[in-house]
Design a protein around this motif. Structure first.
Motif, PDB file in Angstrom:
ATOM      1  N   UNK A  28      -1.322   6.156  -3.965  1.00 45.98           N
ATOM      2  CA  UNK A  28      -1.244   7.589  -3.665  1.00 45.98           C
ATOM      3  C   UNK A  28      -2.014   7.903  -2.388  1.00 45.98           C
ATOM      4  N   UNK A  29      -2.977   7.034  -2.079  1.00 43.69           N
ATOM      5  CA  UNK A  29      -3.852   7.258  -0.932  1.00 43.69           C
ATOM      6  C   UNK A  29      -4.228   5.918  -0.333  1.00 43.69           C
ATOM      7  N   UNK A  30      -4.334   5.864   0.984  1.00 44.66           N
ATOM      8  CA  UNK A  30      -4.688   4.634   1.674  1.00 44.66           C
ATOM      9  C   UNK A  30      -5.996   4.847   2.426  1.00 44.66           C
ATOM     10  N   UNK A  41       0.828  -1.210   0.000  1.00 46.74           N
ATOM     11  CA  UNK A  41       0.000   0.000   0.000  1.00 46.74           C
ATOM     12  C   UNK A  41       0.861   1.259   0.000  1.00 46.74           C
ATOM     13  N   UNK A  42       1.915   1.277   0.812  1.00 40.53           N
ATOM     14  CA  UNK A  42       2.761   2.467   0.922  1.00 40.53           C
ATOM     15  C   UNK A  42       3.504   2.761  -0.379  1.00 40.53           C
ATOM     16  N   UNK A  43       3.955   1.719  -1.065  1.00 40.76           N
ATOM     17  CA  UNK A  43       4.754   1.904  -2.280  1.00 40.76           C
ATOM     18  C   UNK A  43       3.880   2.179  -3.497  1.00 40.76           C
ATOM     19  N   UNK A  70      -6.013   8.714   3.998  1.00 40.28           N
ATOM     20  CA  UNK A  70      -4.992   9.731   3.834  1.00 40.28           C
ATOM     21  C   UNK A  70      -3.824   9.255   2.999  1.00 40.28           C
ATOM     22  N   UNK A  71      -2.879  10.150   2.770  1.00 36.76           N
ATOM     23  CA  UNK A  71      -1.665   9.816   2.042  1.00 36.76           C
ATOM     24  C   UNK A  71      -0.853   8.801   2.849  1.00 36.76           C
ATOM     25  N   UNK A  72      -0.067   7.954   2.185  1.00 33.16           N
ATOM     26  CA  UNK A  72       0.714   6.943   2.909  1.00 33.16           C
ATOM     27  C   UNK A  72       1.550   7.509   4.053  1.00 33.16           C
ATOM     28  N   UNK A  73       2.229   8.630   3.820  1.00 34.31           N
ATOM     29  CA  UNK A  73       3.070   9.210   4.873  1.00 34.31           C
ATOM     30  C   UNK A  73       2.240   9.650   6.067  1.00 34.31           C
ATOM     31  N   UNK A  74       1.050  10.179   5.803  1.00 36.84           N
ATOM     32  CA  UNK A  74       0.163  10.632   6.879  1.00 36.84           C
ATOM     33  C   UNK A  74      -0.338   9.449   7.705  1.00 36.84           C
ATOM     34  N   UNK A  75      -0.738   8.372   7.010  1.00 40.79           N
ATOM     35  CA  UNK A  75      -1.224   7.183   7.713  1.00 40.79           C
ATOM     36  C   UNK A  75      -0.117   6.567   8.551  1.00 40.79           C
ATOM     37  N   UNK A  76       1.094   6.517   7.990  1.00 47.98           N
ATOM     38  CA  UNK A  76       2.220   5.914   8.705  1.00 47.98           C
ATOM     39  C   UNK A  76       2.630   6.733   9.923  1.00 47.98           C
ATOM     40  N   UNK A  77       2.512   8.050   9.821  1.00 47.10           N
ATOM     41  CA  UNK A  77       2.965   8.910  10.922  1.00 47.10           C
ATOM     42  C   UNK A  77       1.905   9.076  12.001  1.00 47.10           C
TER      43      UNK A  77
END
Length: 371
Positions: free
Chosen positions: A223-225, A218-220, A237-244
């Motif tokens: 564009x959106x999860x 999903x992250x790679x 949200x965006x991968x970086x947002x979900x991860x953080x």
């Protein structure tokens, strides 16, 4: 799958698909599952549906494909209504401008790679020569021009996945759906195919929805999860947002973070599961506190130092995670905490299930956001 087009698809795979712009409000009943998902995917965007087993990911995919009818809600693609119970509209799967890549690819074993890719075009009335020309162009695009005459049984898992993708995209659908497309691949092949898949999906021009259990996929690729739990969207949200900033414990586990819910008052958060946390910046009201297991250190004796979050607990579980060991630490009146330590630290501290330990981590290692 795709509906018949008024003009034959071009043989040039570089020509973008027509605008996708998926707009769906899916309400589906399937056994005990009551799915309710608002899904908007503009052209050119790849959205990953992530969630545990039974969350409703595959049900949502089947509704988009036309394999399940909506109980309520609506589904439009490129402005065309595909499913709307209020008006009695329902376009069958075979007439939707939708391509599907299944988990096991479902290639025809008696057809060559070229014939498999050309099949969808031929089914839509494209002439044999034009269909084979377009299929050949797609195989070249996915790096399999030299395997055009090979049958699926002679292809590797990664090659079969790329043939299935080429078949789905050859008809130039407005929407492509992918159901765990990398699940059958070994780790080494998955790494290479994942990057290729991300590139092809971004280049094809329509909308794409990917169902996966793997957060790295999903992250790679996406564009959106969108994260589903029990038929509902719990994070988008965006991968970086979900991860953080995960919103649920399930998401936190996926991205490898501790996540605690509480109420902030100045530099202190009263945790719902018990105890208090010291955080770096003043907060007020309901909050979520995330921090990585790598920031948590374990000690046999009460530690000295600047860490403000310190308490005594016991090892509940130990499990190997790549090159580290993840420890679960429980304590009366405090939340469960995950800590990543090296195998050497496990030996030096003589860590085992039930062992008494001290937990410590700094306020500056926490990330606090509204709950």
């Amino acid at each position: 799958m795709s509906s018949q087009r008024s003009t034959p698809p071009t043989a040039d795979p570089r020509e973008a698909a027509p605008g996708g712009d998926l707009a769906a409000y899916l309400q589906v009943s399937r056994g005990a599952l009551q799915l309710e998902v608002d899904l908007q995917v503009p052209s050119g965007q790849v959205v990953a549906l992530l969630g545990p087993n039974g969350a409703g990911k595959t049900t949502a995919l089947h509704a988009l494909a036309g394999l399940l009818r909506l109980r309520a809600g609506s589904l439009t693609l490129g402005g065309r209504a595909l499913d709307d119970p209020t008006t009695g509209t329902f376009v069958p799967a075979a007439r939707r401008e939708v391509g599907v890549v299944f988990q096991d690819y479902l290639l025809f074993p008696h057809l060559t790679a070229l014939e498999n890719v050309a099949f969808g075009l031929r089914a839509r009335g494209v002439g044999r020569v034009a269909a084979r020309e377009a299929a050949g162009a797609w195989l070249d695009r996915v790096g399999l021009a030299d395997r055009a005459g090979v049958r699926p049984g002679q292809l590797s898992g990664g090659q079969a996945q790329r043939v299935a993708l080429a078949r789905a995209l050859a008809t130039r659908p407005r929407l492509v759906l992918l159901d765990e497309p990398l699940a059958a691949l070994d780790a080494a092949t998955r790494l290479e195919v994942r990057a290729d898949l991300a590139r092809h999906l971004r280049e094809f021009g329509g909308s794409a929805v990917l169902v996966t259990h793997d957060p790295l996929d999903a992250m790679v690729i996406a564009d959106r999860i969108i994260v589903l739990e029990q038929g509902r969207v719990v994070q988008d949200g965006a991968p970086a947002e979900v991860a953080r900033a995960p919103r649920t414990e399930y998401v936190a586990r996926l991205v490898g973070l501790n996540l605690l819910r509480g109420v902030g008052s100045g530099p202190v958060v009263s945790v719902a599961a018990g105890g208090v946390l010291h955080v770096a910046d003043p907060v007020d009201g309901p909050v979520l506190v995330a921090f990585p297991p790598t920031s948590v250190t374990l000690h046999r004796q009460r530690p000295e130092g600047s860490a403000r979050n310190v308490w005594r607990g016991a090892i509940r579980a130990l499990e190997q995670h790549a090159h580290t060991v993840r420890a679960q630490v429980t304590a009366a009146g405090h939340p469960l905490v995950l800590a990543d330590v090296t195998p050497a630290a496990v030996a030096d501290l003589d860590l085992a299930v039930g062992a008494a330990v001290w937990v410590s981590f700094k306020a500056t290692d926490t990330h606090v956001y509204p709950g």
